[in-house]
Design a protein around this motif. Sequence first.
Motif, PDB file in Angstrom:
ATOM      1  N   ALA A  17       4.891  14.012 -10.626  1.00 46.16           N
ATOM      2  CA  ALA A  17       3.713  13.297 -11.096  1.00 46.16           C
ATOM      3  C   ALA A  17       3.593  11.780 -10.836  1.00 46.16           C
ATOM      4  CB  ALA A  17       3.772  13.441 -12.444  1.00 46.16           C
ATOM      5  N   ILE A  18       4.904  11.200 -10.888  1.00 39.73           N
ATOM      6  CA  ILE A  18       4.758   9.669 -10.536  1.00 39.73           C
ATOM      7  C   ILE A  18       4.412   9.274  -8.832  1.00 39.73           C
ATOM      8  CG2 ILE A  18       6.423   7.627 -10.161  1.00 39.73           C
ATOM      9  CD1 ILE A  18       7.785   8.948 -12.608  1.00 39.73           C
ATOM     10  N   VAL A  19       4.906  10.305  -8.035  1.00 42.42           N
ATOM     11  CA  VAL A  19       4.286  10.170  -6.829  1.00 42.42           C
ATOM     12  C   VAL A  19       2.698  10.403  -6.692  1.00 42.42           C
ATOM     13  CG1 VAL A  19       4.558  11.026  -4.250  1.00 42.42           C
ATOM     14  CG2 VAL A  19       6.548  10.471  -5.557  1.00 42.42           C
ATOM     15  N   VAL A  20       2.240  11.188  -7.227  1.00 40.24           N
ATOM     16  CA  VAL A  20       0.692  11.726  -7.074  1.00 40.24           C
ATOM     17  C   VAL A  20       0.041  10.343  -7.675  1.00 40.24           C
ATOM     18  CG1 VAL A  20      -1.071  13.078  -8.181  1.00 40.24           C
ATOM     19  CG2 VAL A  20       1.288  13.903  -7.145  1.00 40.24           C
ATOM     20  N   PHE A  21       0.674   9.906  -8.918  1.00 40.39           N
ATOM     21  CA  PHE A  21       0.033   8.822  -9.571  1.00 40.39           C
ATOM     22  C   PHE A  21      -0.140   7.502  -8.686  1.00 40.39           C
ATOM     23  CE2 PHE A  21       1.653   4.663 -11.556  1.00 40.39           C
ATOM     24  CZ  PHE A  21       0.433   4.477 -12.309  1.00 40.39           C
ATOM     25  N   SER A  22       1.059   7.327  -7.870  1.00 35.97           N
ATOM     26  CA  SER A  22       1.224   6.292  -6.904  1.00 35.97           C
ATOM     27  C   SER A  22       0.136   6.565  -5.523  1.00 35.97           C
ATOM     28  CB  SER A  22       2.623   6.123  -6.287  1.00 35.97           C
ATOM     29  OG  SER A  22       3.454   5.808  -7.306  1.00 35.97           O
ATOM     30  N   ALA A  23       0.169   7.866  -5.147  1.00 40.14           N
ATOM     31  CA  ALA A  23      -0.829   8.080  -4.094  1.00 40.14           C
ATOM     32  C   ALA A  23      -2.135   7.941  -4.502  1.00 40.14           C
ATOM     33  CB  ALA A  23      -0.745   9.503  -3.800  1.00 40.14           C
ATOM     34  N   ILE A  24      -2.583   8.344  -5.810  1.00 45.31           N
ATOM     35  CA  ILE A  24      -3.959   7.940  -6.160  1.00 45.31           C
ATOM     36  C   ILE A  24      -4.282   6.449  -6.251  1.00 45.31           C
ATOM     37  CG2 ILE A  24      -5.478   8.394  -8.204  1.00 45.31           C
ATOM     38  CD1 ILE A  24      -4.123  10.956  -8.559  1.00 45.31           C
ATOM     39  N   GLY A  25      -3.337   5.834  -6.895  1.00 45.81           N
ATOM     40  CA  GLY A  25      -3.758   4.268  -6.981  1.00 45.81           C
ATOM     41  C   GLY A  25      -3.824   3.596  -5.712  1.00 45.81           C
ATOM     42  N   ARG A  26      -3.085   4.057  -4.594  1.00 50.76           N
ATOM     43  CA  ARG A  26      -3.171   3.527  -3.306  1.00 50.76           C
ATOM     44  C   ARG A  26      -4.514   3.922  -2.779  1.00 50.76           C
ATOM     45  NH1 ARG A  26       0.675   0.968  -1.179  1.00 50.76           N
ATOM     46  NH2 ARG A  26       0.231   1.241   1.031  1.00 50.76           N
ATOM     47  N   ALA A  27      -4.740   5.133  -2.824  1.00 51.15           N
ATOM     48  CA  ALA A  27      -6.103   5.470  -2.386  1.00 51.15           C
ATOM     49  C   ALA A  27      -7.132   4.996  -3.053  1.00 51.15           C
ATOM     50  CB  ALA A  27      -6.380   7.123  -2.444  1.00 51.15           C
ATOM     51  N   SER A  28      -7.207   4.666  -4.348  1.00 54.41           N
ATOM     52  CA  SER A  28      -8.266   3.865  -5.035  1.00 54.41           C
ATOM     53  C   SER A  28      -8.384   2.477  -4.708  1.00 54.41           C
ATOM     54  CB  SER A  28      -7.837   3.970  -6.593  1.00 54.41           C
ATOM     55  OG  SER A  28      -7.005   3.296  -6.872  1.00 54.41           O
ATOM     56  N   HIS A  29      -7.401   1.944  -3.912  1.00 55.68           N
ATOM     57  CA  HIS A  29      -7.461   0.689  -3.469  1.00 55.68           C
ATOM     58  C   HIS A  29      -7.559   0.545  -2.073  1.00 55.68           C
ATOM     59  CE1 HIS A  29      -7.024  -1.241  -7.297  1.00 55.68           C
ATOM     60  NE2 HIS A  29      -6.106  -0.076  -7.563  1.00 55.68           N
ATOM     61  N   ASP A  30      -7.956   1.497  -1.301  1.00 54.77           N
ATOM     62  CA  ASP A  30      -7.902   1.720   0.100  1.00 54.77           C
ATOM     63  C   ASP A  30      -6.674   1.276   0.850  1.00 54.77           C
ATOM     64  OD1 ASP A  30     -10.628   2.864   0.241  1.00 54.77           O
ATOM     65  OD2 ASP A  30     -11.519   0.840  -0.010  1.00 54.77           O
ATOM     66  N   GLU A  31      -5.766   1.583   0.274  1.00 53.74           N
ATOM     67  CA  GLU A  31      -4.337   1.197   1.068  1.00 53.74           C
ATOM     68  C   GLU A  31      -3.737   1.937   1.877  1.00 53.74           C
ATOM     69  OE1 GLU A  31      -2.205   0.073  -2.724  1.00 53.74           O
ATOM     70  OE2 GLU A  31      -2.621  -2.022  -2.297  1.00 53.74           O
ATOM     71  N   GLY A  32      -4.062   3.338   1.712  1.00 51.24           N
ATOM     72  CA  GLY A  32      -3.644   4.326   2.477  1.00 51.24           C
ATOM     73  C   GLY A  32      -2.278   4.689   1.911  1.00 51.24           C
ATOM     74  N   ILE A  33      -1.699   6.001   2.340  1.00 53.40           N
ATOM     75  CA  ILE A  33      -0.447   6.421   1.936  1.00 53.40           C
ATOM     76  C   ILE A  33       0.731   5.502   2.667  1.00 53.40           C
ATOM     77  CG2 ILE A  33       1.064   8.673   1.897  1.00 53.40           C
ATOM     78  CD1 ILE A  33      -1.306   8.456  -0.036  1.00 53.40           C
ATOM     79  N   LEU A  34       0.660   5.432   3.845  1.00 51.63           N
ATOM     80  CA  LEU A  34       1.655   4.767   4.584  1.00 51.63           C
ATOM     81  C   LEU A  34       1.530   3.141   4.351  1.00 51.63           C
ATOM     82  CD1 LEU A  34       2.319   7.118   7.624  1.00 51.63           C
ATOM     83  CD2 LEU A  34       3.439   6.968   5.684  1.00 51.63           C
ATOM     84  N   GLY A  35       0.476   2.672   4.586  1.00 53.04           N
ATOM     85  CA  GLY A  35       0.338   1.002   4.599  1.00 53.04           C
ATOM     86  C   GLY A  35       1.095   0.569   5.727  1.00 53.04           C
ATOM     87  N   PRO A  36       0.881  -0.924   5.655  1.00 55.44           N
ATOM     88  CA  PRO A  36       1.637  -1.565   6.684  1.00 55.44           C
ATOM     89  C   PRO A  36       3.054  -1.332   6.798  1.00 55.44           C
ATOM     90  CG  PRO A  36       0.242  -2.982   5.434  1.00 55.44           C
ATOM     91  CD  PRO A  36       0.334  -1.635   4.792  1.00 55.44           C
ATOM     92  N   LEU A  41       3.697   4.125   0.189  1.00 60.37           N
ATOM     93  CA  LEU A  41       3.865   5.222  -1.018  1.00 60.37           C
ATOM     94  C   LEU A  41       5.250   4.912  -1.497  1.00 60.37           C
ATOM     95  CD1 LEU A  41       2.533   7.176  -2.800  1.00 60.37           C
ATOM     96  CD2 LEU A  41       3.600   8.867  -1.512  1.00 60.37           C
ATOM     97  N   ALA A  42       6.287   4.886  -0.843  1.00 58.54           N
ATOM     98  CA  ALA A  42       7.483   4.496  -1.375  1.00 58.54           C
ATOM     99  C   ALA A  42       7.848   3.273  -2.135  1.00 58.54           C
ATOM    100  CB  ALA A  42       8.519   4.878  -0.294  1.00 58.54           C
ATOM    101  N   THR A  43       7.167   2.213  -1.482  1.00 58.31           N
ATOM    102  CA  THR A  43       7.135   1.018  -1.890  1.00 58.31           C
ATOM    103  C   THR A  43       6.371   1.003  -3.403  1.00 58.31           C
ATOM    104  OG1 THR A  43       7.214  -0.194  -0.016  1.00 58.31           O
ATOM    105  CG2 THR A  43       6.428  -1.566  -1.660  1.00 58.31           C
ATOM    106  N   PRO A  47       9.406   1.548  -8.071  1.00 55.98           N
ATOM    107  CA  PRO A  47       9.577   0.980  -9.291  1.00 55.98           C
ATOM    108  C   PRO A  47       9.369   1.977 -10.349  1.00 55.98           C
ATOM    109  CG  PRO A  47       8.239  -0.519  -7.964  1.00 55.98           C
ATOM    110  CD  PRO A  47       8.488   0.795  -7.440  1.00 55.98           C
ATOM    111  N   PHE A  48       8.345   2.870 -10.412  1.00 57.76           N
ATOM    112  CA  PHE A  48       8.082   3.741 -11.480  1.00 57.76           C
ATOM    113  C   PHE A  48       9.227   5.128 -11.476  1.00 57.76           C
ATOM    114  CE2 PHE A  48       3.948   1.719 -10.399  1.00 57.76           C
ATOM    115  CZ  PHE A  48       3.702   1.150 -12.073  1.00 57.76           C
ATOM    116  N   LEU A  49       9.593   5.342 -10.309  1.00 63.39           N
ATOM    117  CA  LEU A  49      10.731   6.637 -10.280  1.00 63.39           C
ATOM    118  C   LEU A  49      11.881   5.742 -10.683  1.00 63.39           C
ATOM    119  CD1 LEU A  49       9.878   7.750  -6.484  1.00 63.39           C
ATOM    120  CD2 LEU A  49       9.433   9.161  -8.668  1.00 63.39           C
ATOM    121  N   THR A  50      12.143   4.618 -10.523  1.00 62.39           N
ATOM    122  CA  THR A  50      13.334   3.829 -11.039  1.00 62.39           C
ATOM    123  C   THR A  50      13.319   3.866 -12.458  1.00 62.39           C
ATOM    124  OG1 THR A  50      13.954   2.734  -8.774  1.00 62.39           O
ATOM    125  CG2 THR A  50      15.099   1.851 -10.760  1.00 62.39           C
TER     126      THR A  50
END
Length: 128
Positions: A17-36, A41-43, A47-50
């Motif tokens: 659920a946390i990974v999905v939340f993070s992926a949706i957030g990244r996508a909604s800001h056009d950041e992409g899953i992998l990013g620079p 996505l891991a970045t 913090p939320f997984l911790t």
Amino acid sequence: MNLRQAAIGAAAIDSGAIVVFSAIGRASHDEGILGPGGAGLATTASPFLTGAALGWVIARAWRRPCDWRRTGVIVWASTLVGGMALRAVYGQGVQVSFVIVAGTVLAVLLVGWRVASGWIARRRGLKG
């Protein structure tokens, strides 16, 4: 299903659920899953997984992994507060609007599945 299996499943659902939340957030800001650099996505999720892991320890979630009151609320609060605190330490955004949205979405995801599973278990006459 025994308690160990339930705890493993609950931890997997929370993490997913946390990974999905993070992926949706990244996508909604056009950041992409992998990013620079490939760690986007891991970045975002770390913090939320911790925070969720800390919540699991605080709640001793392995004892009642599906209890929305004793486990879900604590895991949700720890995920939100711990995640936002770590985001601030890492220099990531913690705007009030983001905290409100994240709090709402994470509550639905982390507490919601526990409420639903409890309702289903009661309907089927199961304990837990």
